[in-house]
Motif scaffolding. Structure first.
Motif, PDB file in Angstrom:
ATOM      1  N   UNK A   1       0.825  -1.186   0.000  1.00  0.00           N
ATOM      2  CA  UNK A   1       0.000   0.000   0.000  1.00  0.00           C
ATOM      3  C   UNK A   1       0.875   1.259   0.000  1.00  0.00           C
ATOM      4  N   UNK A   2       1.956   1.237   0.780  1.00  0.00           N
ATOM      5  CA  UNK A   2       2.823   2.412   0.839  1.00  0.00           C
ATOM      6  C   UNK A   2       3.565   2.631  -0.471  1.00  0.00           C
ATOM      7  N   UNK A   3       3.935   1.549  -1.133  1.00  0.00           N
ATOM      8  CA  UNK A   3       4.671   1.679  -2.385  1.00  0.00           C
ATOM      9  C   UNK A   3       3.805   2.370  -3.443  1.00  0.00           C
ATOM     10  N   UNK A   4       2.568   1.969  -3.550  1.00  0.00           N
ATOM     11  CA  UNK A   4       1.669   2.577  -4.528  1.00  0.00           C
ATOM     12  C   UNK A   4       1.403   4.038  -4.224  1.00  0.00           C
ATOM     13  N   UNK A   5       1.199   4.338  -2.951  1.00  0.00           N
ATOM     14  CA  UNK A   5       0.963   5.723  -2.558  1.00  0.00           C
ATOM     15  C   UNK A   5       2.209   6.571  -2.784  1.00  0.00           C
ATOM     16  N   UNK A   6       3.376   6.012  -2.520  1.00  0.00           N
ATOM     17  CA  UNK A   6       4.618   6.739  -2.746  1.00  0.00           C
ATOM     18  C   UNK A   6       4.872   7.009  -4.215  1.00  0.00           C
ATOM     19  N   UNK A   7       4.579   6.037  -5.068  1.00  0.00           N
ATOM     20  CA  UNK A   7       4.775   6.222  -6.511  1.00  0.00           C
ATOM     21  C   UNK A   7       3.797   7.255  -7.061  1.00  0.00           C
ATOM     22  N   UNK A   8       2.548   7.194  -6.619  1.00  0.00           N
ATOM     23  CA  UNK A   8       1.575   8.185  -7.079  1.00  0.00           C
ATOM     24  C   UNK A   8       1.940   9.583  -6.600  1.00  0.00           C
ATOM     25  N   UNK A   9       2.418   9.673  -5.371  1.00  0.00           N
ATOM     26  CA  UNK A   9       2.760  10.972  -4.810  1.00  0.00           C
ATOM     27  C   UNK A   9       3.990  11.572  -5.475  1.00  0.00           C
ATOM     28  N   UNK A  10       4.916  10.734  -5.930  1.00  0.00           N
ATOM     29  CA  UNK A  10       6.112  11.252  -6.589  1.00  0.00           C
ATOM     30  C   UNK A  10       5.756  11.884  -7.935  1.00  0.00           C
ATOM     31  N   UNK A  11       4.762  11.348  -8.631  1.00  0.00           N
ATOM     32  CA  UNK A  11       4.335  11.967  -9.886  1.00  0.00           C
ATOM     33  C   UNK A  11       3.701  13.332  -9.639  1.00  0.00           C
ATOM     34  N   UNK A  12       2.873  13.434  -8.590  1.00  0.00           N
ATOM     35  CA  UNK A  12       2.289  14.730  -8.251  1.00  0.00           C
ATOM     36  C   UNK A  12       3.362  15.718  -7.810  1.00  0.00           C
ATOM     37  N   UNK A  13       4.373  15.239  -7.100  1.00  0.00           N
ATOM     38  CA  UNK A  13       5.452  16.117  -6.658  1.00  0.00           C
ATOM     39  C   UNK A  13       6.225  16.664  -7.853  1.00  0.00           C
ATOM     40  N   UNK A  14       6.505  15.822  -8.815  1.00  0.00           N
ATOM     41  CA  UNK A  14       7.222  16.274 -10.010  1.00  0.00           C
ATOM     42  C   UNK A  14       6.399  17.299 -10.778  1.00  0.00           C
ATOM     43  N   UNK A  15       5.098  17.064 -10.873  1.00  0.00           N
ATOM     44  CA  UNK A  15       4.221  18.011 -11.571  1.00  0.00           C
ATOM     45  C   UNK A  15       4.208  19.360 -10.857  1.00  0.00           C
ATOM     46  N   UNK A  16       4.087  19.351  -9.518  1.00  0.00           N
ATOM     47  CA  UNK A  16       4.067  20.604  -8.774  1.00  0.00           C
ATOM     48  C   UNK A  16       5.398  21.342  -8.860  1.00  0.00           C
ATOM     49  N   UNK A  17       6.507  20.619  -8.809  1.00  0.00           N
ATOM     50  CA  UNK A  17       7.809  21.262  -8.893  1.00  0.00           C
ATOM     51  C   UNK A  17       8.027  21.873 -10.275  1.00  0.00           C
ATOM     52  N   UNK A  18       7.680  21.136 -11.319  1.00  0.00           N
ATOM     53  CA  UNK A  18       7.829  21.681 -12.670  1.00  0.00           C
ATOM     54  C   UNK A  18       6.909  22.871 -12.897  1.00  0.00           C
ATOM     55  N   UNK A  19       5.679  22.787 -12.401  1.00  0.00           N
ATOM     56  CA  UNK A  19       4.735  23.883 -12.523  1.00  0.00           C
ATOM     57  C   UNK A  19       5.239  25.123 -11.779  1.00  0.00           C
ATOM     58  N   UNK A  20       5.840  24.906 -10.600  1.00  0.00           N
ATOM     59  CA  UNK A  20       6.408  26.019  -9.849  1.00  0.00           C
ATOM     60  C   UNK A  20       7.601  26.644 -10.552  1.00  0.00           C
ATOM     61  N   UNK A  21       8.424  25.820 -11.204  1.00  0.00           N
ATOM     62  CA  UNK A  21       9.576  26.352 -11.925  1.00  0.00           C
ATOM     63  C   UNK A  21       9.154  27.135 -13.161  1.00  0.00           C
ATOM     64  N   UNK A  22       8.136  26.645 -13.862  1.00  0.00           N
ATOM     65  CA  UNK A  22       7.667  27.369 -15.046  1.00  0.00           C
ATOM     66  C   UNK A  22       6.926  28.650 -14.680  1.00  0.00           C
ATOM     67  N   UNK A  23       6.215  28.657 -13.570  1.00  0.00           N
ATOM     68  CA  UNK A  23       5.518  29.875 -13.169  1.00  0.00           C
ATOM     69  C   UNK A  23       6.477  30.887 -12.556  1.00  0.00           C
TER      70      UNK A  23
END
Length: 62
Positions: A1-23
């Motif tokens: 359960x933790x592995x799936x949640x961690x993998x999903x959360x890492x994709x959201x983290x990458x999206x937020x970081x890239x969005x923050x860098x572009x903005x």
């Protein structure tokens, strides 16, 4: 359960970081900093979930 949640959360983290860098290139500094902070917190949380230090589903109190 933790592995799936961690993998999903890492994709959201990458999206937020890239969005923050572009903005950051625009004149919206507050939103870009907030997105970067949310992305970094999500990245650290996903790393903790993936390596097993943080386990929200364990039953510590018995």
């Amino acid at each position: 359960m933790n592995m799936g949640l961690g993998v999903m959360l890492i994709f959201f983290a990458i999206i937020f970081i890239l969005w923050g860098l572009f903005s950051r290139k625009q004149k919206n500094r507050i939103i870009s900093r907030a997105l970067l902070v949310v992305g970094i917190v999500a990245l650290f949380t996903s790393i903790l979930l993936l390596i097993g230090i943080y386990d929200p589903y364990s039953n510590h109190i018995k």
